[in-house]
Scaffold this motif. Structure first.
Motif, mmCIF file in Angstrom:
data_model
loop_
_atom_site.group_PDB
_atom_site.id
_atom_site.type_symbol
_atom_site.label_atom_id
_atom_site.label_comp_id
_atom_site.label_asym_id
_atom_site.label_seq_id
_atom_site.Cartn_x
_atom_site.Cartn_y
_atom_site.Cartn_z
ATOM 1 N N LYS A 46 0.830 -1.213 0.000
ATOM 2 C CA LYS A 46 0.000 0.000 0.000
ATOM 3 C C LYS A 46 0.858 1.254 0.000
ATOM 4 C CE LYS A 46 -4.323 -1.709 1.897
ATOM 5 N NZ LYS A 46 -5.095 -1.898 3.138
ATOM 6 N N THR A 103 2.081 1.760 -3.527
ATOM 7 C CA THR A 103 1.078 2.289 -4.453
ATOM 8 C C THR A 103 0.706 3.722 -4.119
ATOM 9 O OG1 THR A 103 -0.700 1.423 -3.090
ATOM 10 C CG2 THR A 103 0.007 0.049 -4.902
ATOM 11 N N ILE A 156 -1.184 4.706 -1.498
ATOM 12 C CA ILE A 156 -2.412 4.911 -0.750
ATOM 13 C C ILE A 156 -2.168 4.915 0.754
ATOM 14 C CG2 ILE A 156 -4.034 4.124 -2.508
ATOM 15 C CD1 ILE A 156 -3.999 1.430 -1.438
ATOM 16 N N VAL A 205 -1.626 -3.026 -10.032
ATOM 17 C CA VAL A 205 -1.804 -3.626 -8.711
ATOM 18 C C VAL A 205 -2.867 -4.702 -8.758
ATOM 19 C CG1 VAL A 205 -1.992 -3.090 -6.272
ATOM 20 C CG2 VAL A 205 -1.719 -1.226 -7.907
ATOM 21 N N PHE A 219 -4.844 -7.005 -5.867
ATOM 22 C CA PHE A 219 -5.076 -7.525 -4.526
ATOM 23 C C PHE A 219 -5.965 -8.748 -4.705
ATOM 24 C CE2 PHE A 219 -4.490 -2.937 -3.550
ATOM 25 C CZ PHE A 219 -3.414 -3.041 -2.703
ATOM 26 N N ARG A 249 -9.579 -8.630 -3.765
ATOM 27 C CA ARG A 249 -10.434 -7.565 -4.292
ATOM 28 C C ARG A 249 -10.297 -7.520 -5.792
ATOM 29 N NH1 ARG A 249 -7.720 -3.989 0.247
ATOM 30 N NH2 ARG A 249 -8.797 -4.956 1.973
ATOM 31 N N SER A 250 -11.190 -6.771 -6.422
ATOM 32 C CA SER A 250 -11.161 -6.764 -7.876
ATOM 33 C C SER A 250 -11.298 -5.360 -8.443
ATOM 34 C CB SER A 250 -12.296 -7.634 -8.409
ATOM 35 O OG SER A 250 -12.265 -7.641 -9.807
ATOM 36 N N HIS A 251 -10.583 -5.152 -9.561
ATOM 37 C CA HIS A 251 -10.711 -3.903 -10.303
ATOM 38 C C HIS A 251 -11.953 -3.886 -11.168
ATOM 39 C CE1 HIS A 251 -6.791 -2.057 -9.703
ATOM 40 N NE2 HIS A 251 -6.289 -3.263 -9.707
ATOM 41 N N TRP A 309 -15.733 -4.315 -12.805
ATOM 42 C CA TRP A 309 -17.101 -3.910 -12.435
ATOM 43 C C TRP A 309 -17.971 -5.151 -12.374
ATOM 44 C CZ3 TRP A 309 -19.467 1.409 -13.001
ATOM 45 C CH2 TRP A 309 -18.494 2.390 -12.789
ATOM 46 N N ASP A 365 -21.116 -5.956 -12.049
ATOM 47 C CA ASP A 365 -22.394 -6.197 -12.729
ATOM 48 C C ASP A 365 -22.276 -6.249 -14.243
ATOM 49 O OD1 ASP A 365 -24.052 -5.915 -10.291
ATOM 50 O OD2 ASP A 365 -23.205 -3.911 -10.336
ATOM 51 N N LEU A 366 -21.127 -5.845 -14.778
ATOM 52 C CA LEU A 366 -21.046 -5.661 -16.232
ATOM 53 C C LEU A 366 -20.097 -6.669 -16.879
ATOM 54 C CD1 LEU A 366 -20.902 -1.769 -16.396
ATOM 55 C CD2 LEU A 366 -22.889 -3.263 -16.595
ATOM 56 N N SER A 377 -14.967 -3.298 -18.334
ATOM 57 C CA SER A 377 -13.899 -2.889 -17.420
ATOM 58 C C SER A 377 -12.600 -2.645 -18.181
ATOM 59 C CB SER A 377 -13.680 -3.951 -16.348
ATOM 60 O OG SER A 377 -14.794 -4.031 -15.504
ATOM 61 N N ARG A 387 -19.694 -10.892 -12.258
ATOM 62 C CA ARG A 387 -20.236 -11.651 -11.118
ATOM 63 C C ARG A 387 -20.482 -13.117 -11.453
ATOM 64 N NH1 ARG A 387 -25.808 -11.175 -12.677
ATOM 65 N NH2 ARG A 387 -25.953 -9.126 -13.647
#
Lengths: 333, 270
Positions: A68, A71, A73, A101, A103, A106-108, A110, A112-113, A118, A155
């Protein structure tokens, strides 16, 4: 000049103290007290362009905190940090153009799409020219095999597919540096292998610098010549994987299966550590005796049906380090 | 590769488009919301018609105008619902905000673009809703050609007020982790003080003064009053000035909170 440069980096967090008893919560609300937790304790390291470095440590050792800070943040409490000539936490957005990056949790993308949306977004955010975007998409389609599900909403993807999508998203704009925080977590053997192959490929073809944190040490063995081990916020080993193994795997294991079960084995240079029917596990010191002479000594007196020599593995070494720290001498096999 | 003004604009446009696509994925949700808004408009019409039948009410405003007011105000409040808050809370809770911050474009910018996409995607639903709303409630034509133009300008300002308030509420989640309670209060206070249930001109003097000092009147009451011609000339100018002032104040406040939020994240890790 190293592409990643950390010097005496310290990161401390303020954590609210909890009080036991009936009024503990009320006290915490009215007069909060804090204790300081040092997540990263005086870390210095340099990584050269094009290296793949494994960054390993137990949970809570400070790996993610380091990433972190790299990056931008998180700002370090003290110390200096430079990534491709920039100070990440001061120049976060400019630094973002140089890095990719991941993680693992977690995901970059989107949720629902369809995946492709993305990718389009990433391409626009980083200003990837149309031609390059197409070429990279095609390349990743073959390397990561994402073509089949590029129109599927994220998803509905499996974890392995999603991770491949995330990797493609992170490399679409060809960053100089790739930070991978547990990219193979929860994946099956095939998916892991595909991701490792991809990392290897982009590192060799574009000279991308890779910093990889993982709990799966076979990732490190497969990809990283160099390993950095962090424990309780401190770097306890920084060097080659081979050297780490050599240092801590003093004894090796030879397994032989002999004909008949009556066999009694007496050897000068090896000791029997386990026996199961005709199968025998022998421990020996590779500095004192070679496997070849050991095997010939056995075969002079017995009939060998089967044998195997265990390659020293990284995992038991690291496990011991987590348990005991590096300062203590220990031997693993 | 670099981030020029042009690439940034292209990125925000893509986010707007993606925000709109998400509404389309969950279009049944929008249809249910729309049905509930139409039902609310119908109930308000029934109740207010009954009230107007009572003797002794100070009905300086024609019933038909009042119903048109309620119809438009409720539709507008629905289309202008801030989605930023919930989204931001979710990003903060899951820690996904770390990924948002590791991007080379502004995070509040990403949020506002996403909100804009959601709102734009609701416009087709509004087209369906208008004739239905006409039957459920009632709707008169704009007071004049100028009124419709001022109304549109006023709506843009109203929208900015909503987006900024949504952003500010969402950022609170960095400190509280949970903004559902705050959202609950917001929804209630917004409906009341935006004048979506009772037009502000019927408020008792004290509440009327309170409403005048809150940003919510900028959300529905002022634009709809312009549409219906209840505000004229200087009244319109004053209304637009009030809205603009709120946009500026909320924008500066959001800047300040975002600055603090970044410090909070960078030092405390969110």
């Amino acid at each position: 000049m190293s592409i990643i440069h950390l010097r005496d980096i310290v990161k401390e967090f303020r954590v609210p103290k909890r009080h036991p008893g009936k009024f503990g919560m009320l006290r915490a609300l009215l007069a909060p007290e804090y204790s300081v937790k040092r997540a990263v304790d005086t870390i210095s390291l340099n990584i050269e362009e094009g290296e793949i470095v494994g960054y390993v440590g137990a949970n809570g050792a400070g790996k993610s905190t380091t990433i972190k800070m790299l990056t931008g943040i998180l700002a370090p409490t003290s110390g200096t940090i430079e990534v491709a000539g920039l100070v990440p936490w001061r120049q976060r957005k400019r630094n973002a153009l140089n890095i990719g990056v991941i993680f693992g949790q977690r995901s970059h993308l989107w949720w629902d799409l369809p995946l492709i949306e993305s990718f389009k977004l990433i391409a626009r955010i980083y200003g990837v020219p149309q031609a390059k975007y197409r070429a990279n998409l095609e390349l990743f389609s073959s390397l990561l095999d994402i073509g089949d599900f590029i129109e599927t909403p994220v998803r509905q993807l499996s974890l392995g597919q999603r991770m491949r999508g995330d990797l493609a998203a992170a490399m679409l704009y060809e960053p100089h540096i790739l930070y991978l925080d547990e990219p193979t977590v929860g994946l099956d053997v095939l998916a892991k292998e595909r991701i490792r192959g991809f990392i290897e490929e982009i590192n060799s073809s574009t000279n991308t610098t890779v910093l990889l944190t993982t709990h799966d040490l076979s990732d490190v063995e497969r990809l990283c010549p160099r390993i950095i081990v962090i424990d309780r916020g401190r770097i306890i080993y920084d060097g080659s994987v081979a050297e780490l193994k050599r240092r801590y795997t003093k004894k090796r294991l030879l397994t032989v299966q002999l004909e008949g079960e009556e066999t009694l084995l007496e050897l000068a240079d090896a000791t029997v550590v386990r026996r199961q029917g005709a199968k025998i596990w022998l421990e020996y010191d590779p500095d004192a005796v070679t496997v070849a002479s050991l095997i010939s000594a056995i075969s002079q007196r017995h009939q060998i049906v089967d044998l195997s020599v265990a390659e020293p593995e990284l995992e038991p070494v690291i496990r011991k380090i987590y348990e005991k720290g590096l300062h203590e001498e220990f031997i693993v096999h | 590769m670099k981030s020029s003004l042009f690439t940034r604009a292209a990125a925000y446009l893509q986010i707007v488009s993606m925000g709109a696509q998400i509404t389309f994925v969950y279009r049944s949700n929008s249809i249910f919301q729309l049905a509930s808004v139409l039902f609310q408009i119908y109930l308000l019409k029934v109740i207010w018609t009954a009230i107007y039948m009572q003797q002794g009410i100070n009905n300086q405003v024609h019933l038909q105008t009042l119903i048109s007011y309620l119809t438009l105000a409720n539709l507008q409040t629905w289309v202008f619902t801030p989605t930023i808050t919930e989204y931001l809370q979710q990003r903060i809770r899951t820690g996904a905000i770390a990924l948002d911050l590791a991007k080379p474009i502004s995070f509040p910018g990403q949020l506002v673009a996403r909100q804009l996409g959601t709102t734009l995607s609701l416009l087709p639903f509004v087209l369906i809703a208008l004739p239905l709303a006409f039957f459920a409630g009632g709707l008169q034509l704009p007071a004049s050609g100028a009124a419709i133009i001022y109304y549109i300008v006023s709506c843009v300002l109203s929208y900015l007020v909503v987006a900024l308030m949504g952003l500010l509420m969402g950022l609170l989640a960095l400190w509280t982790f949970e903004v559902t309670g705050i959202q609950f209060i917001y929804r209630f206070v917004n409906q009341l003080f935006a004048g979506a249930l009772i037009p502000l001109w019927l408020f008792p003097p004290i509440l009327h003064t309170v409403a005048a000092f809150l940003p919510f009147q900028a959300v529905a009451f002022l634009p709809v009053s312009i549409y219906l011609g209840q505000l004229q000339g200087a009244g319109i100018t004053a209304a637009l000035a009030i809205q603009l002032a709120w946009v500026v104040v909320l924008y500066l406040f959001a800047q300040l909170v975002w600055y603090r939020a970044q410090r909070h994240i960078v030092i405390q890790g969110g």
